[in-house]
Design a protein around this motif. Structure first.
Motif, short mmCIF file in Angstrom:
data_model
loop_
_atom_site.label_atom_id
_atom_site.label_comp_id
_atom_site.label_asym_id
_atom_site.label_seq_id
_atom_site.Cartn_x
_atom_site.Cartn_y
_atom_site.Cartn_z
N MET A 1 0.82 -1.22 -0.23
CA MET A 1 0.18 -0.26 0.36
C MET A 1 0.72 1.46 -0.05
N TYR A 2 0.53 2.29 -0.76
CA TYR A 2 1.53 3.42 -0.76
C TYR A 2 0.21 4.89 0.05
N ASP A 3 0.94 5.68 0.73
CA ASP A 3 -0.08 6.66 0.76
C ASP A 3 -0.17 7.87 -0.51
N LEU A 4 0.31 8.06 -1.07
CA LEU A 4 0.64 8.59 -2.44
C LEU A 4 0.70 8.03 -3.71
N VAL B 1 5.67 6.49 -8.07
CA VAL B 1 5.13 7.67 -9.25
C VAL B 1 5.03 6.20 -10.53
N ILE B 2 3.58 7.00 -11.59
CA ILE B 2 3.49 6.16 -12.48
C ILE B 2 3.95 6.93 -13.62
N ASP B 3 4.79 6.84 -14.87
CA ASP B 3 4.42 7.91 -15.99
C ASP B 3 6.19 7.25 -16.83
N VAL B 4 5.98 7.57 -18.02
CA VAL B 4 6.80 7.35 -19.30
C VAL B 4 7.99 8.27 -19.14
N ILE B 5 8.84 7.79 -19.61
CA ILE B 5 10.56 8.86 -19.80
C ILE B 5 11.43 7.95 -21.25
N GLY B 6 12.35 9.07 -21.53
CA GLY B 6 12.70 8.58 -22.17
C GLY B 6 13.78 7.70 -21.97
N THR C 1 15.48 7.85 -3.51
CA THR C 1 15.01 8.27 -2.48
C THR C 1 14.26 7.62 -2.03
N GLY C 2 14.04 5.93 -2.73
CA GLY C 2 12.64 4.98 -2.88
C GLY C 2 11.79 5.06 -3.03
N VAL C 3 11.69 6.27 -3.87
CA VAL C 3 10.46 6.06 -4.30
C VAL C 3 9.64 5.53 -5.63
N HIS C 4 8.64 4.40 -5.20
CA HIS C 4 8.62 3.25 -6.45
C HIS C 4 8.00 4.28 -7.60
N ALA C 5 8.78 3.50 -8.44
CA ALA C 5 8.70 4.19 -9.95
C ALA C 5 8.96 2.95 -10.75
N VAL C 6 7.19 3.18 -11.67
CA VAL C 6 6.99 1.77 -12.72
C VAL C 6 7.03 3.28 -13.82
N LEU C 7 8.01 2.61 -15.07
CA LEU C 7 8.72 3.82 -15.22
C LEU C 7 7.88 2.83 -17.51
N GLY C 8 7.47 3.70 -17.71
CA GLY C 8 7.62 3.20 -19.54
C GLY C 8 8.51 3.79 -20.35
N ASP C 9 8.73 3.20 -22.43
CA ASP C 9 9.31 3.98 -22.67
C ASP C 9 8.36 5.05 -23.19
N ALA C 10 9.56 6.46 -23.60
CA ALA C 10 9.02 7.41 -24.12
C ALA C 10 9.35 7.95 -24.75
N LEU D 1 -2.96 0.06 -9.55
CA LEU D 1 -1.92 0.36 -8.66
C LEU D 1 -2.29 1.61 -7.84
N ALA D 2 -3.67 2.29 -8.88
CA ALA D 2 -4.00 3.59 -7.78
C ALA D 2 -5.56 2.96 -6.62
N GLY D 3 -5.36 1.72 -6.71
CA GLY D 3 -6.20 1.03 -5.79
C GLY D 3 -5.24 0.75 -4.80
N GLU D 4 -4.67 0.83 -4.90
CA GLU D 4 -3.13 0.69 -3.45
C GLU D 4 -2.63 2.17 -2.76
N ALA D 5 -3.04 2.58 -3.42
CA ALA D 5 -2.96 4.39 -2.30
C ALA D 5 -4.36 4.74 -2.28
#
Length: 287
Positions: A1-4, A58-63, A78-87, A127-131
């Protein structure tokens, strides 16, 4: 679970300290060392929230580019959990000119998304359901996924930045959210009209050094005075994002929206005393 969970808004900032904004007319201006570091709005909210003690994803796309490497390295620190797709277009980036008072002007390169959404709606909804709270950056790739985020059932906020109240791009985000942040830069005196149109969802209108206004749809807005920074102001990049993180943290800890906004003003003021968005331990007040 995540706070945010922060959806979208990762990139890099190229910070340039300049003698004045606007710059004087000249062929060349000598400046302090130019820094490249993690930035953009999603990073600002995620890193400030992490510094406030929240469990953040955080979930996003980066290059797959050097700018993307900067983002990945900062999130790893920082240890922020990141789900990253390819841009395929590369990592978003901004050139932020900062004057001696800490005031900034940002030149934003959004690297627009093309094609279908980069994540299945089911993955994002799970993922949103876990926050406990989801904060939505107004990224183009998120638009077709708004129904899935809304259906996930959590509290959803968004930052419309300098929306003028008319640009149709921003409206789906405003209508999907339970809590709206918006700058008064373009709205001016029309902020109250916009807030009334978005009622009953509360709207926080930010005015930089002049504080903020909380519109709840019931009576006059509540004024939120700006807090006194605990040190010299060196960089206002990310102050609005830190304010949003402070409001979210305050609400998750049981504060009323007015009290959370007052707390967030102190968080934003402290953020202005640090150069960049990777805040050292103890800089941002946790209560």
């Amino acid at each position: 679970m995540y706070d945010l969970l922060v959806v979208g808004g990762l990139g890099v900032d190229v910070r340039v300290r300049v003698p004045a904004i606007p710059l004087p007319a000249a062929d060349s201006v000598t400046v302090d060392p130019i820094e490249l570091r993690i930035g953009n709005t999603g990073a600002g909210v995620a890193l400030a929230a992490h510094a406030l003690g929240l469990r953040v994803a955080v979930i996003d796309v980066i290059g797959a580019d050097p700018a993307g490497d900067v983002v990945r390295a900062a999130l790893a620190r920082t240890g922020v959990h990141a789900v990253l797709g390819d841009a395929s277009a590369g990592t978003r980036r901004s050139v932020n000119m900062v004057d001696p008072t800490g005031r900034r002007m940002s030149l934003y390169d959004p690297r627009p998304w093309h094609g279908p959404a980069p994540f299945p709606a089911t993955e994002l909804a799970a993922l949103a359901g876990e926050a406990a709270h989801v904060h939505l950056s107004i990224m183009d790739w998120t638009v077709p996924l708004l129904p899935a985020l809304r259906a996930a059932g959590g509290v959803l906020s968004t930052d419309l930045h300098d929306w003028d109240g008319a640009n149709a791009y921003h409206r789906p985000f405003a209508e999907a959210a339970d809590l709206v942040f918006v700058s008064a830069v373009r709205l001016g005196a029309r902020a109250g009209v916009l807030a009334a149109a978005l009622a009953p969802r509360p709207v926080l209108v930010t005015r930089g050094a002049d504080g903020a206004e909380l519109h709840t749809g019931a009576g006059d807005p509540t004024l939120v005075p700006a807090a006194v920074p605990p040190g010299a102001v060196v960089d206002t990049n990310g102050a609005g994002d830190a304010f949003a993180a402070g409001v979210i943290a305050g609400r998750l800890r049981g504060a009323s929206l007015a009290d959370a906004a007052a707390y967030a003003a102190r968080v934003a003021a402290a953020a202005c005393t640090h150069d960049g968005m990777e805040y050292p331990p103890g800089l941002l007040p946790r209560r």
